[in-house]
Design an enzyme around this catalytic site. Structure first.
Site, PDB file in Angstrom:
ATOM      1  N   LYS A 142       0.848  -1.186   0.000  1.00  0.00           N
ATOM      2  CA  LYS A 142       0.000   0.000   0.000  1.00  0.00           C
ATOM      3  C   LYS A 142       0.891   1.245   0.000  1.00  0.00           C
ATOM      4  CE  LYS A 142       1.291   1.082   3.925  1.00  0.00           C
ATOM      5  NZ  LYS A 142       1.463   1.982   4.988  1.00  0.00           N
ATOM      6  N   HIS A 172      -0.719  -5.294   6.084  1.00  0.00           N
ATOM      7  CA  HIS A 172      -0.158  -6.208   7.079  1.00  0.00           C
ATOM      8  C   HIS A 172      -0.967  -6.236   8.376  1.00  0.00           C
ATOM      9  CE1 HIS A 172       1.866  -2.662   8.820  1.00  0.00           C
ATOM     10  NE2 HIS A 172       1.985  -3.374   9.909  1.00  0.00           N
ATOM     11  N   LYS A 176      -2.039  -9.675  11.272  1.00  0.00           N
ATOM     12  CA  LYS A 176      -1.705  -9.745  12.697  1.00  0.00           C
ATOM     13  C   LYS A 176      -2.595 -10.797  13.364  1.00  0.00           C
ATOM     14  CE  LYS A 176      -0.363  -4.867  13.209  1.00  0.00           C
ATOM     15  NZ  LYS A 176       0.984  -4.833  13.743  1.00  0.00           N
ATOM     16  N   GLU A 210       1.430   6.159  17.583  1.00  0.00           N
ATOM     17  CA  GLU A 210       2.794   5.629  17.513  1.00  0.00           C
ATOM     18  C   GLU A 210       3.734   6.646  18.150  1.00  0.00           C
ATOM     19  OE1 GLU A 210       3.509   3.110  13.710  1.00  0.00           O
ATOM     20  OE2 GLU A 210       2.651   4.985  13.039  1.00  0.00           O
ATOM     21  N   ASP A 229      -1.312   6.769   4.739  1.00  0.00           N
ATOM     22  CA  ASP A 229      -0.410   5.718   5.207  1.00  0.00           C
ATOM     23  C   ASP A 229      -1.148   4.719   6.100  1.00  0.00           C
ATOM     24  OD1 ASP A 229       2.046   4.413   5.717  1.00  0.00           O
ATOM     25  OD2 ASP A 229       2.396   5.600   7.521  1.00  0.00           O
ATOM     26  N   HIS A 234      -4.827   0.506   6.774  1.00  0.00           N
ATOM     27  CA  HIS A 234      -4.954  -0.390   7.927  1.00  0.00           C
ATOM     28  C   HIS A 234      -6.224  -0.180   8.757  1.00  0.00           C
ATOM     29  CE1 HIS A 234      -0.921  -1.168   6.857  1.00  0.00           C
ATOM     30  NE2 HIS A 234      -0.353  -0.180   7.514  1.00  0.00           N
ATOM     31  N   LYS A 320       2.019   9.995  14.454  1.00  0.00           N
ATOM     32  CA  LYS A 320       3.421   9.764  14.817  1.00  0.00           C
ATOM     33  C   LYS A 320       3.774  10.650  16.011  1.00  0.00           C
ATOM     34  CE  LYS A 320       4.449   7.270  11.069  1.00  0.00           C
ATOM     35  NZ  LYS A 320       4.454   5.813  11.194  1.00  0.00           N
TER      36      LYS A 320
HETATM   37  C1  BG6 Z   1       3.079   0.856   8.091  1.00  0.00           C
HETATM   38  C2  BG6 Z   1       3.167   2.338   8.005  1.00  0.00           C
HETATM   39  O1  BG6 Z   1       2.248   0.341   7.083  1.00  0.00           O
HETATM   40  O2  BG6 Z   1       2.562   0.491   9.365  1.00  0.00           O
HETATM   41  C3  BG6 Z   1       4.043   2.885   9.111  1.00  0.00           C
HETATM   42  O3  BG6 Z   1       3.707   2.714   6.730  1.00  0.00           O
HETATM   43  C4  BG6 Z   1       3.560   2.398  10.463  1.00  0.00           C
HETATM   44  O4  BG6 Z   1       4.078   4.311   9.065  1.00  0.00           O
HETATM   45  C5  BG6 Z   1       3.394   0.887  10.442  1.00  0.00           C
HETATM   46  O5  BG6 Z   1       4.520   2.774  11.438  1.00  0.00           O
HETATM   47  C6  BG6 Z   1       2.769   0.371  11.725  1.00  0.00           C
HETATM   48  O6  BG6 Z   1       2.775  -1.019  11.692  1.00  0.00           O
HETATM   49  P1  BG6 Z   1       2.885  -1.887  12.994  1.00  0.00           P
HETATM   50  O7  BG6 Z   1       2.758  -3.295  12.558  1.00  0.00           O
HETATM   51  O8  BG6 Z   1       4.198  -1.566  13.622  1.00  0.00           O
HETATM   52  O9  BG6 Z   1       1.749  -1.444  13.870  1.00  0.00           O
END
Ligand code: BG6
Length: 468
Positions: A142, A172, A176, A210, A229, A234, A320
């Site tokens: 993505k 992704h 999970k 995050e 993003d 997600h 972030k």
């Molecule tokens: C990614 C984003 O797809 O997912 C990142 O591009 C983000 O910016 C990340 O930090 C978060 O993934 P996870 O698995 O660490 O929660």
């Protein structure tokens, strides 16, 4: 499955390859889930086979989440080779042919496109010119496009080379363990599904703060921002798992169909209910424009206009450099129709009961509710029941999200991948926001975002931070 594979990894020296893909592929091979395979790394960097192996070894030692095993590494390293993208399709074709000879027969091909959206089409054409389309599947990262028009154009152009059945659009979060557990929790039990609707649920929060910042990804992030993003990808995918109807079976078509129905029922996003933020100091980061309007934070209200969810807001928030890192889905139940417990009876009634899914690697679920505080009289305490996956016997068997999804793509198992239709619909509901984007509001690093997030959810409140 288990046919040998030629894996062609585009973007092989990028951040994702280093952190997740190379260690993940190695684990899949070592665990025996995937049969003998060869991996060609492709990128713009001036590497050869040896220096790419060094790069991959460093990645393995730094990011592998399991015990480092030198013998296993020594066995894996010779399976890696490297080709510079500038060498062109013919060079890629002959490198692939040599490795396929080593594997023998007609191995399957898996092309992993860990490249920015702008580069994806070039890679597709390179694969076409190198005659590597047959017997292949491609995994695409993505974001798929940057708006509805570009997503449609991208899908149309890819379909000129690859059939939809060959395309695996990865998200992704759906790989999970804890996200999959939402499906098990909802559809393997009789207890919860009857209350999974507007009659019992007041609102839902999906919260992915995050603490990290750009980690050297400014080139990608400046053109993307938090909404594209994280949210249109997600968070909306997770929302679909929470909100979908029971599928007729667990096969990929049934699940995709139910997810797509949720996306079709989502109302276009109203910019009035979107808060965009940018952490103070972002514009001083390397590679960021001094007047950047990129959102490093976004919070919004999403609505699903169907029988199950009409009137139940879904509040989504991610950013972030926030106060804490977490991946929490929190379901707030309606309060009882009549309260016999006045404020002042212990904790009193402080907001609704919650069911919480923590999608962290050490995933948890908890149900909070009121109970009687031990002792004289009738006073209340907030209590909680917890399930912690890490405490189960099988915690060691968890596959990382990328590993699971690569493994599934190799088996042709599409259940956890997103469809062209779903992606296009998500861009479609985002159109009002992209056309009329609110300005970014500053927030201090280490906080929960700009103050305006409270008005967005009022008179309800954000659930995080909360005691776990
Ligand atoms: C990614 C984003 O797809 O997912 C990142 O591009 C983000 O910016 C990340 O930090 C978060 O993934 P996870 O698995 O660490 O929660």
């Amino acid at each position: 499955m288990n046919e040998p594979h030629l894996i062609v990894l585009f973007g092989a020296t990028g951040d994702l390859a280093r952190r997740k893909l190379l260690p993940g592929i190695m684990h899949l091979l070592q665990s025996g889930l995937v049969p003998d395979s060869r991996i060609i790394g492709v990128s713009l960097d001036d590497f050869d086979d040896d220096s790419f192996r060094d790069f991959a070894e460093k990645a393995y030692r730094e990011f592998n989440t399991r015990k480092v095993d030198d013998a296993q590494w020594a066995e894996f390293a010779p399976k890696l080779s490297y080709i510079n993208v500038k060498a062109g399709p013919d060079a890629l074709a002959s490198a692939a042919a040599a490795l396929e000879d080593e594997l023998g027969g007609s191995p399957r091909r898996l092309h992993y496109l860990s490249v920015p959206p702008k580069a994806a089409l070039d890679v597709i054409h390179t694969l076409d010119q190198a005659h590597l389309v047959e017997r292949s599947r491609i995994i695409m990262e993505k974001p798929f496009g940057t708006d509805l028009a570009s997503a449609k154009a991208l899908n149309a152009e890819i379909h000129e080379v690859f059939d939809e059945q060959q395309i695996f659009r990865i998200d992704h979060f759906l790989g999970k363990e804890a996200a999959l557990n939402i499906l098990a929790f909802r559809f393997a039990n009789g207890l919860f599904e009857p209350i999974w609707n507007r009659n019992f649920i007041d609102h839902v929060q999906i919260d992915v703060p995050e603490t990290l910042s750009l980690d050297g990804r400014s080139g990608f992030y400046e053109g993307t921002g938090a909404f594209k993003d994280m949210v249109v990808t997600h968070l909306f995918q997770v929302l679909a798992f929470m909100a979908m109807e029971a599928p007729t079976s667990l096969d990929s078509d049934s699940i995709s169909e139910e997810k797509n129905k949720v996306f079709r029922s989502m109302l276009p996003l109203d910019p009035k209910f979107v808060v965009r933020g940018q952490y103070q100091g972002y514009r001083d980061e390397k590679g960021v424009a001094a007047d950047s309007e990129t959102d490093t934070f976004v919070a919004l209200k999403a609505e699903i206009d169907n029988w199950r969810w009409a009137g139940v807001p879904f509040y989504l928030r991610t950013g972030k450099r926030m106060a804490e890192g977490a991946r929490i889905i929190s379901i707030a139940f309606r309060e009882p129709p009549k309260s016999m417990f006045p404020a002042g009876s212990g904790v009193g009634l402080q907001g609704p009961d919650h069911l919480t899914f923590d999608l962290a690697d050490a995933s948890r679920m908890s149900l909070s509710f009121y109970g009687k505080r031990p002792g004289p009289g009738m006073r209340l305490d907030k209590l909680s029941m917890q399930f912690a996956m890490q405490e189960t016997e099988r915690a060691g068997e968890v596959l990382e999200a990328y590993e699971r999804l690569i493994y599934d793509a190799m088996r042709g198992e599409r259940t956890l991948f997103t469809t062209a239709e779903g992606i296009e619909r998500l861009w479609e509901i985002s159109e009002p926001l992209l056309a009329d984007t609110p300005p970014v509001r500053p927030y201090s690093p280490g906080t929960w975002g700009p103050n305006a997030i409270h008005q967005l959810i009022a008179p309800k409140a954000w659930r995080l931070p909360f005691e776990r």
